[in-house]
Design a protein around this motif. Structure first.
Motif, mmCIF file in Angstrom:
data_model
loop_
_atom_site.group_PDB
_atom_site.id
_atom_site.type_symbol
_atom_site.label_atom_id
_atom_site.label_comp_id
_atom_site.label_asym_id
_atom_site.label_seq_id
_atom_site.Cartn_x
_atom_site.Cartn_y
_atom_site.Cartn_z
ATOM 1 N N ALA A 42 0.826 -1.208 0.000
ATOM 2 C CA ALA A 42 0.000 0.000 0.000
ATOM 3 C C ALA A 42 0.861 1.259 0.000
ATOM 4 O O ALA A 42 0.573 2.220 -0.725
ATOM 5 N N LEU A 45 2.380 1.712 -3.443
ATOM 6 C CA LEU A 45 1.419 2.187 -4.438
ATOM 7 C C LEU A 45 1.126 3.670 -4.266
ATOM 8 O O LEU A 45 0.860 4.373 -5.245
ATOM 9 N N ARG A 88 -4.046 6.076 -8.121
ATOM 10 C CA ARG A 88 -3.872 5.124 -7.029
ATOM 11 C C ARG A 88 -5.014 4.111 -7.001
ATOM 12 O O ARG A 88 -4.787 2.920 -6.768
ATOM 13 N N GLN A 89 -6.224 4.561 -7.233
ATOM 14 C CA GLN A 89 -7.362 3.649 -7.271
ATOM 15 C C GLN A 89 -7.170 2.586 -8.346
ATOM 16 O O GLN A 89 -7.457 1.401 -8.135
ATOM 17 N N ARG A 92 -4.480 0.062 -7.315
ATOM 18 C CA ARG A 92 -4.993 -0.902 -6.345
ATOM 19 C C ARG A 92 -5.886 -1.941 -7.029
ATOM 20 O O ARG A 92 -5.793 -3.135 -6.723
ATOM 21 N N LYS A 96 -5.040 -6.141 -7.394
ATOM 22 C CA LYS A 96 -6.007 -7.145 -6.943
ATOM 23 C C LYS A 96 -6.425 -8.054 -8.094
ATOM 24 O O LYS A 96 -6.519 -9.271 -7.943
#
Length: 276
Positions: A42, A45, A88-89, A92, A96
């Motif tokens: 995290a 990122l 960033r979204q 992420r 995933k």
């Protein structure tokens, strides 16, 4: 006439020597010195999003548009932080989707270049979408004003993201991600999303109610030159929360006052934990 694209042997040798010293371990050390745990996915990122945004968005004709007055300093803070948030979204979501779900960044080494290509394409499509709504309320197309200006930005974003992906094709996905994360951590320490941002905000909040703070200069002369505080600054607790979590939600007048007051030039007194 000599071919300008041919690099002299001695220069090429120096370039090769520098590149040989650029390893994942070196990048990890640089990140750690900047307050980023390179093993924390995290945290990595966060600064990776800053590095991508700075390269593919801010360091483009957008800066010229800012100089022309299309965006104020406060607008730039809001637009850049909001764009960083969007990048960033997508980072992420990408990790995933491709199976990097653990908290450690080691899983990035398992990703293939094809996976990185998918990320680059998605970022390009989002960043260059003329209908993308900016934090100011205008769309990218409206900010660009003309097709020529928009095309100039699209070309820049394409070149920047191609370079981002090329790093991974050459030395692996994790290498390329660490390198760009280092750019974000070292070149953009005044940005929202950087691990020092919370400390910067706290430093700013402290100076607001201290007319003797060194930031204001002798006899608070610098503050005297500022416009009166906007009403949104009166609720200090709400202001701090907005600066920490979503500075793009600040009003235009408030954001301009904050940037005029020099939040970007403050030296954080201490480092605090990164934002969620």
């Amino acid at each position: 006439m000599a071919d300008a694209s041919i690099i002299p042997d001695d220069i090429q040798r120096r370039i090769d020597e520098v590149q040989a010293r650029m390893t994942e371990e070196v990048f990890e050390e640089m990140l750690a010195k900047a307050g980023v745990d390179p093993a924390d996915l995290a945290a990595l990122l966060d600064v990776l999003a800053i590095g991508i945004t700075n390269g593919a968005w801010r360091n483009s004709c957008v800066e010229n548009w800012h100089a022309e007055g299309r965006l104020s300093d406060g607008d730039m803070m809001r637009v850049n932080s909001h764009t960083t948030h969007g990048v960033r979204q997508r980072l992420r979501g990408w990790t995933k989707e491709f199976g990097v779900s653990a908290s450690t960044s080691e899983g990035l080494a398992e990703l293939a270049v094809e996976d990185a290509d998918a990320l680059g394409y998605r970022l390009f499509r989002w960043l260059t979408n003329p209908a993308r709504k900016l934090a100011t309320g205008a769309t990218l197309g409206e900010l660009a004003k003309t097709e020529m200006n928009l095309d100039e930005y699209v070309e820049h974003a394409d070149q920047s993201l191609r370079g981002f992906i090329a790093q991974m094709e050459d030395k692996g996905v994790r290498f390329g991600l660490l390198r760009t994360a280092c750019h974000g951590a070292l070149a953009c320490q005044q940005w929202w999303g950087h691990p020092t941002w919370p400390a910067r905000v706290d430093r700013f909040m402290a100076m607001l109610d201290n007319p003797e703070d060194d930031q204001w200069g002798p006899s608070a002369a610098y503050r005297e030159r500022l416009l009166p505080e906007p009403s949104d600054l009166q609720d200090r607790s709400a202001l701090r929360a907005t600066l920490l979590k979503e500075p793009w939600e600040l009003g235009s007048t408030t954001a301009d006052w904050i940037t005029d007051a020099g939040i970007g030039y403050l030296t954080p007194l201490t480092n605090t934990s990164r934002m969620s």
